[in-house]
Design an enzyme around this catalytic site. Structure first.
Site, PDB file in Angstrom:
ATOM      1  N   TYR A 184     -10.784   3.164  14.896  1.00  0.00           N
ATOM      2  CA  TYR A 184      -9.811   3.600  13.939  1.00  0.00           C
ATOM      3  C   TYR A 184      -9.914   5.315  13.927  1.00  0.00           C
ATOM      4  O   TYR A 184      -8.725   5.970  13.810  1.00  0.00           O
ATOM      5  CB  TYR A 184     -10.289   3.338  12.647  1.00  0.00           C
ATOM      6  CG  TYR A 184      -9.535   3.562  11.387  1.00  0.00           C
ATOM      7  CD1 TYR A 184      -8.164   3.130  11.265  1.00  0.00           C
ATOM      8  CD2 TYR A 184      -9.882   4.535  10.608  1.00  0.00           C
ATOM      9  CE1 TYR A 184      -7.192   3.462  10.273  1.00  0.00           C
ATOM     10  CE2 TYR A 184      -9.212   5.011   9.504  1.00  0.00           C
ATOM     11  CZ  TYR A 184      -7.597   4.383   9.323  1.00  0.00           C
ATOM     12  OH  TYR A 184      -6.899   4.775   8.247  1.00  0.00           O
ATOM     13  N   GLY A 222       0.688  -1.164   0.060  1.00  0.00           N
ATOM     14  CA  GLY A 222       0.071  -0.051  -0.125  1.00  0.00           C
ATOM     15  C   GLY A 222       0.843   1.272   0.034  1.00  0.00           C
ATOM     16  O   GLY A 222       1.763   1.330  -0.602  1.00  0.00           O
ATOM     17  N   ILE A 223       0.351   2.143   0.735  1.00  0.00           N
ATOM     18  CA  ILE A 223       1.016   3.524   0.992  1.00  0.00           C
ATOM     19  C   ILE A 223       2.623   3.498   1.243  1.00  0.00           C
ATOM     20  O   ILE A 223       3.447   3.965   0.725  1.00  0.00           O
ATOM     21  CB  ILE A 223      -0.002   4.378   1.797  1.00  0.00           C
ATOM     22  CG1 ILE A 223      -1.277   4.706   1.110  1.00  0.00           C
ATOM     23  CG2 ILE A 223       0.941   5.775   1.977  1.00  0.00           C
ATOM     24  CD1 ILE A 223      -2.395   4.999   1.825  1.00  0.00           C
ATOM     25  N   GLY A 224       2.889   2.504   2.247  1.00  0.00           N
ATOM     26  CA  GLY A 224       3.995   2.667   2.853  1.00  0.00           C
ATOM     27  C   GLY A 224       5.153   1.902   1.807  1.00  0.00           C
ATOM     28  O   GLY A 224       6.316   2.637   1.407  1.00  0.00           O
TER      29      GLY A 224
HETATM   30  N1  LIG Z   1      -6.230   2.988   2.088  1.00  0.00           N
HETATM   31  C1  LIG Z   1      -6.669   4.097   2.620  1.00  0.00           C
HETATM   32  O1  LIG Z   1      -7.816   4.780   2.088  1.00  0.00           O
HETATM   33  C2  LIG Z   1      -6.428   4.752   3.651  1.00  0.00           C
HETATM   34  C3  LIG Z   1      -7.043   5.994   4.065  1.00  0.00           C
HETATM   35  C4  LIG Z   1      -6.709   6.773   5.087  1.00  0.00           C
HETATM   36  C5  LIG Z   1      -5.487   6.373   5.899  1.00  0.00           C
HETATM   37  N2  LIG Z   1      -4.985   5.183   5.390  1.00  0.00           N
HETATM   38  C6  LIG Z   1      -3.685   4.831   6.520  1.00  0.00           C
HETATM   39  O2  LIG Z   1      -2.555   4.509   5.594  1.00  0.00           O
HETATM   40  C7  LIG Z   1      -1.808   3.704   6.347  1.00  0.00           C
HETATM   41  C8  LIG Z   1      -1.223   2.479   5.377  1.00  0.00           C
HETATM   42  O3  LIG Z   1      -2.311   1.780   5.146  1.00  0.00           O
HETATM   43  P1  LIG Z   1      -2.475   1.263   3.702  1.00  0.00           P
HETATM   44  O4  LIG Z   1      -3.969   1.907   3.248  1.00  0.00           O
HETATM   45  O5  LIG Z   1      -1.384   1.197   2.825  1.00  0.00           O
HETATM   46  O6  LIG Z   1      -3.041  -0.288   4.023  1.00  0.00           O
HETATM   47  P2  LIG Z   1      -1.983  -1.654   3.586  1.00  0.00           P
HETATM   48  O7  LIG Z   1      -1.794  -1.820   2.467  1.00  0.00           O
HETATM   49  O8  LIG Z   1      -2.840  -2.680   4.577  1.00  0.00           O
HETATM   50  O9  LIG Z   1      -0.892  -1.252   4.636  1.00  0.00           O
HETATM   51  C9  LIG Z   1      -0.717  -1.385   5.911  1.00  0.00           C
HETATM   52  C10 LIG Z   1       0.670  -1.704   6.432  1.00  0.00           C
HETATM   53  O10 LIG Z   1       0.815  -1.723   7.839  1.00  0.00           O
HETATM   54  C11 LIG Z   1       1.451  -2.929   8.137  1.00  0.00           C
HETATM   55  N3  LIG Z   1       0.972  -3.171   9.594  1.00  0.00           N
HETATM   56  C12 LIG Z   1      -0.172  -3.567  10.217  1.00  0.00           C
HETATM   57  N4  LIG Z   1      -0.022  -3.634  11.321  1.00  0.00           N
HETATM   58  C13 LIG Z   1       1.010  -3.716  11.571  1.00  0.00           C
HETATM   59  C14 LIG Z   1       1.773  -4.048  12.808  1.00  0.00           C
HETATM   60  N5  LIG Z   1       1.169  -4.378  14.044  1.00  0.00           N
HETATM   61  N6  LIG Z   1       3.506  -3.814  12.761  1.00  0.00           N
HETATM   62  C15 LIG Z   1       4.036  -3.625  11.552  1.00  0.00           C
HETATM   63  N7  LIG Z   1       3.258  -3.347  10.613  1.00  0.00           N
HETATM   64  C16 LIG Z   1       1.889  -3.302  10.368  1.00  0.00           C
HETATM   65  C17 LIG Z   1       1.099  -4.012   7.069  1.00  0.00           C
HETATM   66  O11 LIG Z   1       1.718  -5.167   7.354  1.00  0.00           O
HETATM   67  P3  LIG Z   1       1.022  -6.582   6.917  1.00  0.00           P
HETATM   68  O12 LIG Z   1       1.045  -6.597   5.430  1.00  0.00           O
HETATM   69  O13 LIG Z   1       2.200  -7.557   7.644  1.00  0.00           O
HETATM   70  O14 LIG Z   1      -0.374  -6.494   7.501  1.00  0.00           O
HETATM   71  C18 LIG Z   1       1.126  -3.303   6.018  1.00  0.00           C
HETATM   72  O15 LIG Z   1       2.338  -3.219   5.329  1.00  0.00           O
HETATM   73  C19 LIG Z   1      -2.304   3.204   7.629  1.00  0.00           C
HETATM   74  O16 LIG Z   1      -2.150   4.078   8.538  1.00  0.00           O
HETATM   75  C20 LIG Z   1      -4.024   3.870   7.236  1.00  0.00           C
HETATM   76  O17 LIG Z   1      -4.665   3.831   8.272  1.00  0.00           O
HETATM   77  C21 LIG Z   1      -5.060   4.660   4.484  1.00  0.00           C
END
Ligand SMILES: NC(=O)c1ccc[n+]([C@@H]2O[C@H](COP(=O)([O-])OP(=O)(O)OC[C@H]3O[C@@H](n4cnc5c(N)ncnc54)[C@H](OP(=O)(O)O)[C@@H]3O)[C@@H](O)[C@H]2O)c1
Length: 339
Positions: free
Chosen positions: A199, A20-22
């Site tokens: 959340y 995802g974003i990371g």
């Molecule tokens: N997608 C959206 O529309 C959206 C909107 C607003 C904010 N965000 C924020 O964006 C950020 C990234 O999310 P994303 O959308 O890119 O989703 P994502 O693809 O699910 O990425 C989340 C990442 O965080 C990791 N993670 C979760 N729990 C963890 C833990 N306990 N320790 C270490 N790593 C952990 C996941 O690892 P695993 O692969 O091992 O699970 C994954 O690499 C989050 O903070 C989210 O709240 C996203």
């Protein structure tokens, strides 16, 4: 001096960097031509982390990419990883507090149907129909979403403060959410054990901490910012929807964006734009009292907006920092790693 070529690459730690974003923050930094970056993928799963590194190396064969294993939802794991980070790096220039979870108990179809008629845009850009479990805790007794989205990162910042201060100018960049709302935060239940929206509460706390840390850290030339990615079709929500709904939602998001829903950034690359802007803009162009958001034009081009966080209250922020410090001190007293 900002923007001048540096002798050694800037060191950027990114939590949740395997997807995802990371992942796309890492991609953007490796793609950046002015400064060289060494990216450190901070992930909880070694296999996913090394798959992410392999994918990045295919695109950037000479990319400097390290891996640190950390579960940000576990205080023990964060303490351990910080010890490793301090051994490996004598300086950190960027810390992206990005890893996050959005636990979901079930999808409320009644709300989906109602919102589809009364507020179709809201259905696309809010997460109202995803009902969150209330009262979930970690094995260490912390509110689950708070532990992962907020506290693990807060510990990293506190444990790594000296290495952050060793950079000429370091930045902490939190990935928050545009859905973070004051209404979902209860100061007497800051870990949101009692719900209803762990959340949104965690993301509101993120925004408050991101701003409040500046008064403590700017004197050490550490600067803290908050961002949001818009609505991105990543695992965080789409894992809860299943394959068919995932495809349907993506199609609806593309349609919505073509009709002018600017929040529909849809891809990780687009969603990470605000993080990238905050990482690379000269610091004097940035406002620490604002949240930086990624947005998309109907034809898909991406831009970043600076948005005021209007309900920021300094007293409330300092209370919150004090609570987090107290909690951290409790864990420090019992931690086994001598940090
Ligand atoms: N997608 C959206 O529309 C959206 C909107 C607003 C904010 N965000 C924020 O964006 C950020 C990234 O999310 P994303 O959308 O890119 O989703 P994502 O693809 O699910 O990425 C989340 C990442 O965080 C990791 N993670 C979760 N729990 C963890 C833990 N306990 N320790 C270490 N790593 C952990 C996941 O690892 P695993 O692969 O091992 O699970 C994954 O690499 C989050 O903070 C989210 O709240 C996203």
């Amino acid at each position: 001096m900002e923007g001048a070529p540096t002798m050694s690459p800037k060191i950027a730690l990114i939590t949740g960097a395997n997807s995802g974003i990371g992942f796309t923050i890492a991609q953007r930094l490796l793609n950046h031509s002015t400064d060289g970056f060494r990216v450190v993928l901070c992930c909880r799963n070694r296999k996913k982390a090394s798959d992410a590194r392999d994918t990045l190396l295919k695109e950037f064969p000479s990319g400097l990419i390290d891996i640190i294993i950390v579960d940000v939802g576990s205080v023990d794991s964060v303490f351990r990883s910080c010890k490793e980070i301090k051994k490996k790096y004598d300086r950190i220039d960027l810390l992206f507090c990005n890893a996050g979870i959005f636990p979901c108990a079930y999808l409320d179809w009644w709300t989906v149907a109602r919102q589809a008629i009364t507020d179709p845009k809201g259905l696309l850009i809010e997460s109202t129909p995803l009902i969150q479990p209330v009262g979930a805790t970690t094995s260490e007794g912390l509110g689950e979403t708070f532990a992962c989205n907020v506290f693990g990162h807060y510990i990293m910042i506190r444990q790594l403060e000296d290495v952050l201060a060793s950079s000429d100018q370091s930045r902490i960049i939190w990935t928050s959410s545009r859905t973070a709302k004051r209404d979902d935060y209860n100061p007497s239940d800051y870990q949101c054990f009692r719900g209803p929206s762990p959340y949104e509460s965690s993301k509101y706390v993120t925004d408050v901490i991101a701003i409040a840390l500046n008064s403590r850290l700017n004197k050490r030339n550490i600067h803290s910012f908050t961002t949001h990615p818009g609505v991105v079709a990543t695992n965080i929500v789409y894992d809860h929807l299943g394959w068919a709904m995932d495809k349907t939602m993506k199609a609806v998001l593309y349609t919505g964006r073509s009709l002018g829903i600017k929040e529909a950034t849809i891809t990780g690359w687009n969603g990470s734009y605000a993080n990238y802007v905050v990482a690379t803009e000269p610091i004097e162009n940035l406002n620490k009292f604002c949240k930086y958001g990624s947005y998309a034009k109907p034809w898909g081009s991406i831009y970043c907006l600076e948005e005021a966080i209007i309900c920021y209250d300094e007293k409330e922020a300092n209370d919150l920092l004090r609570k987090l410090d107290d909690l951290l001190n409790e864990f420090r007293k019992k931690n086994k790693y001598g940090v």
